[in-house]
Design an enzyme around this catalytic site. Sequence first.
Site, PDB file in Angstrom:
ATOM      1  CB  CYS A   6       0.037 -14.147  -0.668  1.00 10.83           C
ATOM      2  SG  CYS A   6       0.634 -14.045   0.879  1.00 10.83           S
ATOM      3  CB  ALA A  36      -0.100  -4.976  -0.550  1.00 11.16           C
ATOM      4  CB  THR A  90       3.152 -24.620  -2.262  1.00  7.34           C
ATOM      5  OG1 THR A  90       2.134 -23.177  -2.299  1.00  7.34           O
ATOM      6  CG2 THR A  90       1.454 -25.661  -2.426  1.00  7.34           C
TER       7      THR A  90
HETATM    8  C1  UDX Z   1      -1.262  -9.915  -1.381  1.00  4.24           C
HETATM    9  C2  UDX Z   1      -2.281  -9.568  -0.942  1.00  4.24           C
HETATM   10  O1  UDX Z   1      -3.018  -8.049  -1.995  1.00  4.24           O
HETATM   11  C3  UDX Z   1      -2.426  -8.906   0.866  1.00  4.24           C
HETATM   12  O2  UDX Z   1      -3.493  -7.885   0.872  1.00  4.24           O
HETATM   13  C4  UDX Z   1      -1.900 -10.137   1.008  1.00  4.24           C
HETATM   14  O3  UDX Z   1      -2.163  -9.509   2.237  1.00  4.24           O
HETATM   15  C5  UDX Z   1      -1.096 -10.520   0.530  1.00  4.24           C
HETATM   16  O4  UDX Z   1      -1.091 -10.729  -0.833  1.00  4.24           O
HETATM   17  P1  UDX Z   1       1.001  -8.517  -1.835  1.00  4.24           P
HETATM   18  O5  UDX Z   1       1.052  -9.794  -2.887  1.00  4.24           O
HETATM   19  O6  UDX Z   1       1.741  -8.502  -1.597  1.00  4.24           O
HETATM   20  O7  UDX Z   1      -0.693  -8.543  -1.789  1.00  4.24           O
HETATM   21  O8  UDX Z   1       0.352  -7.463  -3.532  1.00  4.24           O
HETATM   22  P2  UDX Z   1      -0.503  -7.322  -4.821  1.00  4.24           P
HETATM   23  O9  UDX Z   1      -0.102  -5.867  -4.332  1.00  4.24           O
HETATM   24  O10 UDX Z   1      -1.465  -8.093  -3.895  1.00  4.24           O
HETATM   25  O11 UDX Z   1       0.704  -7.676  -5.553  1.00  4.24           O
HETATM   26  C6  UDX Z   1       0.500  -8.879  -6.010  1.00  4.24           C
HETATM   27  C7  UDX Z   1       0.561  -8.961  -7.391  1.00  4.24           C
HETATM   28  O12 UDX Z   1      -0.221  -8.704  -7.990  1.00  4.24           O
HETATM   29  C8  UDX Z   1       1.773  -8.487  -7.718  1.00  4.24           C
HETATM   30  O13 UDX Z   1       2.294  -9.367  -8.508  1.00  4.24           O
HETATM   31  C9  UDX Z   1       1.707  -7.492  -8.255  1.00  4.24           C
HETATM   32  O14 UDX Z   1       1.681  -6.826  -9.687  1.00  4.24           O
HETATM   33  C10 UDX Z   1       0.028  -8.127 -10.237  1.00  4.24           C
HETATM   34  N1  UDX Z   1      -0.843  -7.480  -9.575  1.00  4.24           N
HETATM   35  C11 UDX Z   1      -1.447  -6.394  -8.867  1.00  4.24           C
HETATM   36  C12 UDX Z   1      -1.511  -6.693 -10.319  1.00  4.24           C
HETATM   37  O15 UDX Z   1      -0.656  -7.206 -11.911  1.00  4.24           O
HETATM   38  N2  UDX Z   1      -2.230  -5.614 -11.787  1.00  4.24           N
HETATM   39  C13 UDX Z   1      -2.740  -4.706 -10.699  1.00  4.24           C
HETATM   40  O16 UDX Z   1      -3.940  -4.430 -10.409  1.00  4.24           O
HETATM   41  C14 UDX Z   1      -2.766  -5.278  -8.971  1.00  4.24           C
END
Ligand code: UDX
Length: 478
Positions: free
Chosen positions: A285, A177, A102
């Site tokens: 992301c 992810a 950003t």
């Molecule tokens: C995300 C998207 O899932 C992925 O498709 C994209 O390409 C990039 O962004 P990522 O950031 O690697 O992936 O992780 P993700 O598993 O989505 O988790 C993101 C955040 O949400 C983490 O902090 C995780 O702990 C949190 N989370 C996820 C929760 O708090 N609860 C959940 O049920 C799922």
Amino acid sequence: MKEIKIKKNCFKISCIGAGYVGGPTMAVIADKCPHIQVYVLDLNKNRIKDWNSENPKDFPVFEPGLEEIILRTRGKNLFFTTDIEENISDSDMVFLSVNTPTKTSGIGSGRASDLRWIEKCARQVADASNGHTIVIEKSTLPVRTASTIKTILNSPSKKEDNKGKSFAVLSNPEFLAEGTAINDLENPDRVLIGGEDEKAIETLAGIYKNWVDDKKIIRTNLWSSELSKLTANAFLAQRITSINSVAAICEATGADVNEVSLAIGTDTRIGNKFLKSGPGFGGSCFKKDILNLVYLCRFFGLENISNYWESVVNLNSWNQNRITEIVVNKLFGTLAEKKIVLLGFAFKANTNDTRESSAITISKNLLIEGADLKIHDPQVSEKQISIELEKVLNNEVNTSFESEFSKFSFEKVDDIYDAFIDADAIIVVTEWEEYSKLDWEKISRLMRHPAWVFDTRSIVNKEEVLKTNINLWNIGIG
Ligand code: UDX
Ligand code: ADP
């Protein structure tokens, strides 16, 4: 009609950016397509040196399953190098997978994406390429960035350099992810390819078809593809914010968020994934992409829609901050001279990535309250923790590192049980599996009482904690 040179017999792909996306994505392509030469390019010499290290522990990205793939492909058809121009020049395809954080100043500051790295890449490709090159946006980008890339590609530094060059621009956003990147890449829910040039789209689809069923390859126009990536992340982030808001209601009413998640998740229209309440979403992301959407909406005068998405980010910050408030309240309103153990610093389990991790905000708040912080994480280095906290605390105190940063007391601990000696509280921030197997009898003997464990991920063994005299606070349980 431009003359299109035939480059060589073997198909060659280059990827600019050897980061969390570029590294694993190219490793999987190389693994699945032994007939393709894959070059991962980065201007960061240390990053390339680490990818080329004999010791997989040095790889810049930790991902389960990645090490094995790199060890069987590197040097055969997968190469990590800083020779950028040279490799672009004879590549048939160039993926752009560089950072797009950003903007921190100027127009759109705090919301719009900073496209300086993507612009630089496009210029490099414009100047160094030869013949026909398919250029692919892999990084998440604002809608209509492809049009900027096209303009740059068609304007090399010197007009005569354009001779014999032609380009097709595609958008092929990555949905992996972190922590499950290899499985996500090997078994994707879908592959999205946006573009106008049929032949280029099918060339890229042909690569994925080496391991992905054609039915899973979605072809769209460029702008739909760019917007789908932003929207997918916005929906996922919104879902986490929704369940975190429900967690707070559960705490106030005596409900249990895990039971509510189960109850609503069995409705097939809602589905049971991404319903785990926690300290707030982190990662490179979600926040960035929503802010991007917010900026886009404002740009097009869609003020209400922009406010709607912005509230998801605001609520996420509120959620991160409320964890500290709960800790301070339970510890009699002060953390001065209290030893607090933070379990986990990565933004989620199974990654060493700390970008936008809730642990950063929570640590900052605790340190400002005067806590003595012991931080444990199986994959994040002490240096990385220091870099993140220095950044955020310096912003906070708005003064120089030397004079102010040193007054905060934190250290990374490797021996987890050592960290518990005389600790007043333990906060579980990242859901590493090892934190679900802790010996609470032993921990209780080590801590100073009254002692607390704050479980923001609902992973500690509740029964075992309740057998001791440690107090337990669990997110979303009233
Ligand atoms: C995300 C998207 O899932 C992925 O498709 C994209 O390409 C990039 O962004 P990522 O950031 O690697 O992936 O992780 P993700 O598993 O989505 O988790 C993101 C955040 O949400 C983490 O902090 C995780 O702990 C949190 N989370 C996820 C929760 O708090 N609860 C959940 O049920 C799922
Ligand atoms: P992501 O999570 O999107 O993969 P990272 O920040 O992990 O992002 O990686 C992006 C990489 O791109 C960094 O290693 C950075 O050095 C590299 N990079 C940025 N701009 C360029 C460029 N013009 N040429 C080569 N590499 C670049």
